[in-house]
Write an enzyme that holds these catalytic residues in place. Structure first.
Site, PDB file in Angstrom:
ATOM      1  N   ASP A  96       0.656  -1.329  -0.108  1.00  0.00           N
ATOM      2  CA  ASP A  96      -0.170  -0.202  -0.401  1.00  0.00           C
ATOM      3  C   ASP A  96       0.652   1.288   0.146  1.00  0.00           C
ATOM      4  OD1 ASP A  96      -1.544   1.543  -0.082  1.00  0.00           O
ATOM      5  OD2 ASP A  96      -2.571   1.360   2.492  1.00  0.00           O
TER       6      ASP A  96
ATOM      7  N   TYR B 260       1.708   5.366  -0.508  1.00  0.00           N
ATOM      8  CA  TYR B 260       0.973   7.230   0.367  1.00  0.00           C
ATOM      9  C   TYR B 260       1.291   7.978  -0.619  1.00  0.00           C
ATOM     10  CZ  TYR B 260       1.444  10.135   3.531  1.00  0.00           C
ATOM     11  OH  TYR B 260       1.147  11.478   5.685  1.00  0.00           O
TER      12      TYR B 260
ATOM     13  N   HIS C 147      -3.681  14.528   1.247  1.00  0.00           N
ATOM     14  CA  HIS C 147      -3.536  13.365   2.024  1.00  0.00           C
ATOM     15  C   HIS C 147      -2.502  13.630   3.311  1.00  0.00           C
ATOM     16  CE1 HIS C 147      -4.833  10.644   4.003  1.00  0.00           C
ATOM     17  NE2 HIS C 147      -3.222   9.427   3.542  1.00  0.00           N
TER      18      HIS C 147
ATOM     19  N   ARG D 264       2.174  17.681  12.910  1.00  0.00           N
ATOM     20  CA  ARG D 264       3.545  18.326  12.927  1.00  0.00           C
ATOM     21  C   ARG D 264       3.365  20.221  12.173  1.00  0.00           C
ATOM     22  NH1 ARG D 264       4.567  13.446  10.732  1.00  0.00           N
ATOM     23  NH2 ARG D 264       4.642  14.666   8.320  1.00  0.00           N
TER      24      ARG D 264
ATOM     25  N   GLU E  26     -10.419   4.673   4.573  1.00  0.00           N
ATOM     26  CA  GLU E  26      -9.147   5.354   3.387  1.00  0.00           C
ATOM     27  C   GLU E  26      -9.753   4.988   2.059  1.00  0.00           C
ATOM     28  OE1 GLU E  26      -5.114   6.616   5.922  1.00  0.00           O
ATOM     29  OE2 GLU E  26      -5.156   4.376   4.399  1.00  0.00           O
TER      30      GLU E  26
ATOM     31  N   GLU F  96      -9.447   4.026  -1.502  1.00  0.00           N
ATOM     32  CA  GLU F  96      -8.050   4.173  -1.973  1.00  0.00           C
ATOM     33  C   GLU F  96      -8.569   3.351  -3.512  1.00  0.00           C
ATOM     34  OE1 GLU F  96      -5.097   2.451  -0.638  1.00  0.00           O
ATOM     35  OE2 GLU F  96      -5.215   3.256   1.866  1.00  0.00           O
TER      36      GLU F  96
ATOM     37  N   ASP G 257      -8.777   0.631   2.768  1.00  0.00           N
ATOM     38  CA  ASP G 257      -7.409   0.046   3.620  1.00  0.00           C
ATOM     39  C   ASP G 257      -8.050   0.472   5.122  1.00  0.00           C
ATOM     40  OD1 ASP G 257      -4.939  -0.781   5.084  1.00  0.00           O
ATOM     41  OD2 ASP G 257      -4.508   1.150   4.600  1.00  0.00           O
TER      42      ASP G 257
ATOM     43  N   ARG H 245      -7.314   4.767  14.210  1.00  0.00           N
ATOM     44  CA  ARG H 245      -5.739   5.993  13.999  1.00  0.00           C
ATOM     45  C   ARG H 245      -4.501   5.944  15.145  1.00  0.00           C
ATOM     46  NH1 ARG H 245      -5.040   7.155   8.525  1.00  0.00           N
ATOM     47  NH2 ARG H 245      -6.239   7.663   7.377  1.00  0.00           N
TER      48      ARG H 245
ATOM     49  N   GLN I 114      -1.833   2.996  15.000  1.00  0.00           N
ATOM     50  CA  GLN I 114      -1.246   3.569  14.663  1.00  0.00           C
ATOM     51  C   GLN I 114      -0.554   4.800  15.287  1.00  0.00           C
ATOM     52  OE1 GLN I 114      -3.075   5.681  10.392  1.00  0.00           O
ATOM     53  NE2 GLN I 114      -0.852   5.188   9.283  1.00  0.00           N
TER      54      GLN I 114
ATOM     55  N   TYR J 206       3.601   3.328  15.102  1.00  0.00           N
ATOM     56  CA  TYR J 206       4.042   3.993  14.128  1.00  0.00           C
ATOM     57  C   TYR J 206       5.609   4.083  13.921  1.00  0.00           C
ATOM     58  CZ  TYR J 206       4.018   6.337   9.324  1.00  0.00           C
ATOM     59  OH  TYR J 206       4.359   6.949   8.293  1.00  0.00           O
TER      60      TYR J 206
ATOM     61  N   LYS K 125      -3.286  -1.360  10.366  1.00  0.00           N
ATOM     62  CA  LYS K 125      -3.445  -1.738   9.483  1.00  0.00           C
ATOM     63  C   LYS K 125      -3.519  -3.341   8.621  1.00  0.00           C
ATOM     64  CE  LYS K 125      -2.683   1.966   7.562  1.00  0.00           C
ATOM     65  NZ  LYS K 125      -3.699   3.342   6.859  1.00  0.00           N
TER      66      LYS K 125
ATOM     67  N   THR L 175      -8.168  -4.951   4.991  1.00  0.00           N
ATOM     68  CA  THR L 175      -8.723  -4.321   3.770  1.00  0.00           C
ATOM     69  C   THR L 175      -9.969  -4.415   2.975  1.00  0.00           C
ATOM     70  OG1 THR L 175      -6.495  -3.860   3.797  1.00  0.00           O
ATOM     71  CG2 THR L 175      -7.135  -3.114   1.790  1.00  0.00           C
TER      72      THR L 175
ATOM     73  N   THR M 240      -4.568   6.469   0.329  1.00  0.00           N
ATOM     74  CA  THR M 240      -5.853   7.576   0.032  1.00  0.00           C
ATOM     75  C   THR M 240      -5.406   8.820  -0.975  1.00  0.00           C
ATOM     76  OG1 THR M 240      -5.729   6.852   2.772  1.00  0.00           O
ATOM     77  CG2 THR M 240      -6.826   8.667   1.721  1.00  0.00           C
TER      78      THR M 240
ATOM     79  N   GLU N  22      -8.492  12.784   8.136  1.00  0.00           N
ATOM     80  CA  GLU N  22      -8.892  14.423   8.017  1.00  0.00           C
ATOM     81  C   GLU N  22     -10.028  15.035   7.698  1.00  0.00           C
ATOM     82  OE1 GLU N  22      -6.983  14.332   3.105  1.00  0.00           O
ATOM     83  OE2 GLU N  22      -6.957  12.192   3.864  1.00  0.00           O
TER      84      GLU N  22
END
Length: 429
Positions: A137, A139, A144, A153, A210, A212, A244, A248, A251, A255, A264, A268, A360, A374
């Site tokens: 998968d 990114y 996104h 961040r 997600e 996709e 997917d 969160r 994750q 991560y 994840k 799926t 995504t 989002e």
């Protein structure tokens, strides 16, 4: 490619409305079993029906040079057919199109054969179309990645330093790829609540979808070799819709440093009908402008992609479905060819049936975002569904449905639906 196969004026004696996802210009492949009993076999969708390719193969109606001496449709997956390569895919699709045309009498005027060869889609159970050996998968939507990065961040450094230079991906779990219609259970796992000093264990409280698309490797490459950007399109058989599912909160805690794991691998979902790249050819489009210019092995002039409309619908356990997102495959920054080139440049061998997902697909506007992370800005701005119903993330009983289509002149080449309902978490260990 046979020029007439994608002709907008082409018509079939098998009816399909202008809004149908499955006109004669599409002819997507899937694997089905009649609800009345029988073995799995391969078919194509036409309107609201399924054409039994195993029967046509047995009747010698699919005799094309590439299939001489082979039986590939009386099977429980598309893998044997996909392994034959691009020339075989094109020959067979042209033959099926010919048989379905309104000016071809062979099927049209044979009532006894039609009765056996055509089944209503409502009378069959769809099965996974491919045997998936591996699942990767990506990114690859800049919108996104920037939106998600800005949540955690400084927006000025929302994208990781490498993001504009290579297609980022993670190795997913092929065993938990499931067919549309399969319920998905809310996962258990470790999370680190805000302000806590130690993690806790329990059900995810930030379960997400997600939006996709996935593409399926028809023919691969040998270990130690690579597939170039220029060659990549010849290795792709077709595309499906992909959800997917993502936890969160799990994750966020797991991560670093190696990326997604339990957040994840829980499931799926993919749609049952595989739309071929040949059917999508008339909808070729350019993707996002790429700046800085990628390294030579990733350069793909025009950033070629496809104009595929995508939608997400959310239906609460008690309530009507509501569209919560409308995006498009054109919003991808890194295209399919670049993803394959990067995936194999180090010598990784892709194989027939491998599933690669885009990541995504978010667009530039608030109504084109591809996940609740989002849409709700990390849960801080709940999505209002009306009648006092709101969502920060998915509730038990929620059903997510993805759909997508490319719009032609008076017809659509569509993917049908990819749907799944959230079940409560199982009892804790």
């Amino acid at each position: 490619m046979h020029a007439s196969i994608n002709d907008p004026e082409l018509r079939s004696f098998a009816p399909a409305s202008a809004e149908s996802h499955f006109p004669i210009q599409n002819l997507p492949y899937g694997v089905f079993r009649p609800k009345g009993g029988g073995e799995p076999r391969v078919g194509v969708a036409i309107g609201e029906q399924v054409l039994d390719l195993a029967l046509l193969e047995a009747k010698r109606l699919l005799d094309v040079p590439a299939l001489t001496g082979r039986e590939v449709f009386n099977r429980s997956s598309l893998n044997a057919f996909m392994a034959l390569g691009k020339d075989a895919w094109s020959q067979v699709r042209a033959r099926i199109s010919e048989l379905l045309r309104d000016d071809t009498p062979m099927l049209r005027d044979n009532a006894a054969l039609r009765e056996k060869a055509f089944l209503k889609q409502s009378d069959v159970a769809m099965l996974p179309p491919i045997e998936i050996g591996d699942y990767t998968d990506f990114y690859s939507s800049r919108y996104h990645a920037a939106n998600v990065g800005s949540l955690f961040r400084d927006p000025e450094s929302a994208l990781p330093p490498n993001w504009l230079h290579l297609p980022i991906a993670y190795h997913g779990r092929a065993s938990s790829v499931v067919l549309s219609g399969t319920d998905i259970r809310r996962p258990l796992g470790q999370t680190m609540p805000e302000g806590a000093k130690t993690p806790v264990f329990g059900p995810s409280r930030a379960f997400d979808f997600e939006l996709e698309m996935g593409y399926i490797v028809g023919t691969g490459n040998e270990l130690g070799s690579a597939i170039s950007v220029e060659q990549a399109a010849d290795h792709v058989f077709g595309m499906v819709l992909v959800n997917d599912w993502s936890a969160r909160d799990i994750q966020r805690w797991e991560y670093a440093p190696l990326g997604p794991f339990l957040s994840k691998n829980l499931g799926t979902s993919i749609s049952p009908w595989v739309v071929t790249m040949e059917a999508l050819a008339p909808f070729a489009a350019s993707g996002c402008e790429q700046e800085p210019t990628p390294l030579p092995y990733l350069r793909s002039p025009g950033n070629p992609t496809y104009d595929v409309n995508l939608e997400v619908w959310l239906q609460p356990a008690e309530g009507e479905p509501r569209r919560i997102s409308a995006s498009n495959l054109r919003h991808m920054y890194w295209n399919i060819r670049q993803q394959i080139a990067h995936h194999t440049v180090g010598g990784c061998n892709l194989q027939t049936g491998d599933l690669l997902a885009t990541g995504t697909i978010s667009g530039p506007t608030p109504d084109s975002l591809g996940c609740l992370l989002e849409i709700t800005r990390g849960g801080r701005e709940p999505l209002q569904l009306g009648d006092g119903v709101a969502r920060r993330f998915l509730d038990d009983g929620d059903r997510i449905t993805l759909t997508g289509w490319a719009q032609g002149d008076g017809y659509r080449v569509g993917f049908g639906e990819c749907t799944g309902r959230v079940l409560p978490a199982r009892e804790q260990l």
